[in-house]
Design an enzyme around this catalytic site. Structure first.
Site, PDB file in Angstrom:
ATOM      1  CD1 TRP A 185      -3.681  -1.361  -5.513  1.00 16.45           C
ATOM      2  CD2 TRP A 185      -1.488  -0.939  -5.732  1.00 16.45           C
ATOM      3  NE1 TRP A 185      -3.548  -0.109  -6.050  1.00 16.45           N
ATOM      4  CE2 TRP A 185      -2.224   0.182  -6.192  1.00 16.45           C
ATOM      5  CE3 TRP A 185      -0.096  -0.909  -5.780  1.00 16.45           C
ATOM      6  CZ2 TRP A 185      -1.597   1.328  -6.686  1.00 16.45           C
ATOM      7  CZ3 TRP A 185       0.542   0.228  -6.265  1.00 16.45           C
ATOM      8  CH2 TRP A 185      -0.225   1.336  -6.715  1.00 16.45           C
ATOM      9  CD  GLU A 224      -4.272  -2.562  -1.447  1.00 16.95           C
ATOM     10  OE1 GLU A 224      -3.328  -3.334  -1.724  1.00 16.95           O
ATOM     11  OE2 GLU A 224      -4.123  -1.537  -0.752  1.00 16.95           O
ATOM     12  CE  LYS A 226      -3.977   4.446  -4.786  1.00 17.88           C
ATOM     13  NZ  LYS A 226      -2.557   4.247  -4.509  1.00 17.88           N
ATOM     14  CG  ASP A 259      -4.791   0.869   1.725  1.00 21.07           C
ATOM     15  OD1 ASP A 259      -5.032   1.939   2.315  1.00 21.07           O
ATOM     16  OD2 ASP A 259      -3.632   0.530   1.408  1.00 21.07           O
ATOM     17  CG  HIS A 262      -6.470   2.146  -1.392  1.00 21.98           C
ATOM     18  ND1 HIS A 262      -6.026   1.056  -2.093  1.00 21.98           N
ATOM     19  CD2 HIS A 262      -5.363   2.806  -1.001  1.00 21.98           C
ATOM     20  CE1 HIS A 262      -4.707   1.053  -2.124  1.00 21.98           C
ATOM     21  NE2 HIS A 262      -4.279   2.105  -1.459  1.00 21.98           N
ATOM     22  CG  HIS A 286      -2.903  -2.873   2.957  1.00 19.06           C
ATOM     23  ND1 HIS A 286      -2.473  -2.670   1.673  1.00 19.06           N
ATOM     24  CD2 HIS A 286      -2.386  -4.065   3.344  1.00 19.06           C
ATOM     25  CE1 HIS A 286      -1.732  -3.710   1.293  1.00 19.06           C
ATOM     26  NE2 HIS A 286      -1.677  -4.568   2.289  1.00 19.06           N
ATOM     27  CG  ASP A 294      -3.466   5.821  -0.715  1.00 20.21           C
ATOM     28  OD1 ASP A 294      -3.447   5.478   0.474  1.00 20.21           O
ATOM     29  OD2 ASP A 294      -3.032   5.114  -1.640  1.00 20.21           O
ATOM     30  CG  ASP A 296       0.204   4.972   1.667  1.00 24.38           C
ATOM     31  OD1 ASP A 296      -0.547   4.073   2.065  1.00 24.38           O
ATOM     32  OD2 ASP A 296       0.275   5.333   0.472  1.00 24.38           O
ATOM     33  CG  ASP A 327       0.076  -0.178   2.432  1.00 26.13           C
ATOM     34  OD1 ASP A 327       1.262   0.159   2.283  1.00 26.13           O
ATOM     35  OD2 ASP A 327      -0.731  -0.230   1.486  1.00 26.13           O
TER      36      ASP A 327
HETATM   37  C1  RNT Z   1      -0.952   1.243  -2.951  1.00 28.40           C
HETATM   38  C2  RNT Z   1      -1.481   0.104  -2.175  1.00 28.40           C
HETATM   39  C3  RNT Z   1      -0.556  -1.076  -2.011  1.00 28.40           C
HETATM   40  C4  RNT Z   1       0.858  -0.681  -1.715  1.00 28.40           C
HETATM   41  C5  RNT Z   1       1.758  -1.833  -1.345  1.00 28.40           C
HETATM   42  C6  RNT Z   1       3.197  -1.496  -1.474  1.00 28.40           C
HETATM   43  O1  RNT Z   1      -1.784   2.321  -2.953  1.00 28.40           O
HETATM   44  O2  RNT Z   1      -1.917   0.519  -0.927  1.00 28.40           O
HETATM   45  O3  RNT Z   1      -1.066  -1.928  -1.050  1.00 28.40           O
HETATM   46  O4  RNT Z   1       0.953   0.277  -0.721  1.00 28.40           O
HETATM   47  O5  RNT Z   1       1.402  -2.953  -2.054  1.00 28.40           O
HETATM   48 ZN    ZN Z   2      -2.471  -0.970   0.464  1.00 23.23          ZN
END
Ligand code: RNT
Ligand code: ZN
Length: 419
Positions: A185, A224, A226, A259, A262, A286, A294, A296, A327
């Site tokens: 990422w 990855e 975003k 993810d 994202h 993720h 985002d 999390d 994640d």
């Molecule tokens: C960040 C990404 C990434 C991180 C990790 C820590 O937006 O999702 O994957 O969360 O690598």
């Molecule tokens: Zn991620």
């Protein structure tokens, strides 16, 4: 509980589903648990108060954060003991272990030896390992940029870091006799609109070409994307078009990681699986829960996750090719509890997906029986999947239902509250 399970078994048998087979299938599907929920993404290489930065952020101040490798390992083991089935630990390069013998080095000088203690520990506990270079929370993230920076010195540092990480991941794979997911990422982006988006992406492409210039047979090389990051809302170098094209063109074990947080808020990631699975050998995920953005948040048993699980099961070989990783990072609640809630929620969604009467649904669909398909999809929601979930936990020697709350509380009283 056993009686409830017996009733559920009969109910599903009527739909042509073997609940015993479902329980066994799920027990063998590894779930990759991220090491970073245990310590708020701080890591061990930039000092204890180095809060996550460079497009990533944790909020909350719950006491008891793991601050050493020993603490993080112990907490992870505790969480894993409350989560059924196979587990992997997903490590970031910032979790290198430095000792008197192997003192601190910067990220471009990392070697396998800095991760050897993790490998020894993972083997002892029966965990697989996944890996990630860390291109954030570091002074050389310059103006929000790393490998796409206009400064050659900055780019070169991060290229060396990513190469080191591929070598480490390869060695971990050799030691574990396993394929290791090594996910990139790259947070690069601009606060405001880019005037030279092409140039930034050309530099990303050149850097990746250098990073991927050698073979790593034990590594699945993921990138990855975003939509945007904090502080870099105007432009993201690594967007979906870039990475899908890049990985597809590279071929082999080059893939894109998806993810759930994202993409644009209304964009469903479940629908990406049947597309990507046509072309890529793996689709790593993720699994996370975004709230407005985002954010999390800890994963819950929610429609967006249920939809992802459904596609994992419905796609041919989806159970082998989709790699399920977590994640989320919530520093406002008990962190071990967060691991347990989130990972179990993802698994609950998987149980439910595996119990779907898919053959019947497909038959209806093929026959143009739209009403019947919709009716069964609706009725299936109320079948007793939870009794199968409980049996899955029981058979895998982890607490059933909310019994895990007391276990987390006990560990808090005895261990994390004393830190
Ligand atoms: C960040 C990404 C990434 C991180 C990790 C820590 O937006 O999702 O994957 O969360 O690598
Ligand atoms: Zn991620």
């Amino acid at each position: 509980m056993t009686t409830m399970y017996e009733l559920a078994r009969e109910a599903y048998a009527k739909q042509g589903i073997d609940t015993e087979a479902v329980i066994e299938t799920l027990a063998n599907k590894a779930i990759s648990m991220h090491c970073w929920q245990g310590d708020d993404v701080v890591g061990f290489d930039q000092g204890d108060d180095n809060a996550a930065s460079g497009g990533i952020m944790t909020t909350g101040n719950y006491p008891g954060r793991a601050a050493t490798p020993e603490q993080l390992m112990a907490d992870f083991e505790k969480a894993a003991s409350l989560i059924p089935g196979k587990k992997r630990i997903n490590l970031h390069a910032s979790y290198a272990i430095f000792t008197e013998e192997n003192p601190w080095v910067d990220r471009d000088k990392l070697e396998y030896k800095h991760f050897e203690p993790w490998v020894t520990w993972a083997k002892k506990n029966g965990f697989g390992i996944d890996f990630n270079p860390t291109l954030f929370s570091h002074p050389l993230v310059k103006e929000g940029l790393t490998v796409s920076s206009p400064e050659k010195e900055v780019r070169d540092f991060w290229i060396r870091h990513c190469i080191a990480c591929r070598q480490i991941a390869e060695r971990i794979g050799e030691e574990m006799d396993d394929m290791v997911l090594n996910n990139f990422w790259i947070p690069d982006g601009l606060k405001d609109y880019a005037a030279d988006a092409y140039g930034l992406r050309a530099r990303l492409k050149d850097s990746l070409d250098e990073i991927y210039s050698f073979e790593t047979p034990h590594v699945i090389d993921a990138v990855e994307q975003k939509v945007f990051g904090i502080g870099v809302e105007g432009f993201t170098t690594g967007n979906q078009e870039f990475y899908v094209s890049y990985a597809a063109k590279k071929g082999g074990n080059h893939v894109v990681l998806i993810d759930a947080g994202h993409f644009n808020p209304m964009e469903s990631i479940s629908d990406k699986l049947p597309s990507l699975l046509q072309f890529f050998p793996y689709v790593p995920l993720h699994v996370t829960r975004s709230m407005h953005w985002d954010s999390d948040h800890v994963v819950l048993f929610e429609d967006s996750i249920k939809d992802i699980a459904a596609e994992v099961v419905r796609c041919p070989e989806g159970m082998d090719k989709v790699l399920i990783g977590m994640d989320f990072f919530d520093a406002s609640i008990n962190r071990i509890g967060a691991y347990v809630i989130g990972s179990r929620a993802a698994q609950k969604c998987m149980v439910r997906a595996l119990l779907e009467p898919i053959a019947k649904l497909r038959e209806y669909e093929a026959n143009g029986q739209g009403f019947q398909r919709l009716a069964l999809l609706e009725e299936e929601k109320a079948l007793p999947w939870n009794a199968v979930w409980d049996m899955f936990c029981l058979k895998n020697n982890v607490p059933v239902g909310e019994e895990f709350i007391a276990e987390v509380e006990k560990y808090e009283a005895e261990v994390t509250s004393k830190r």
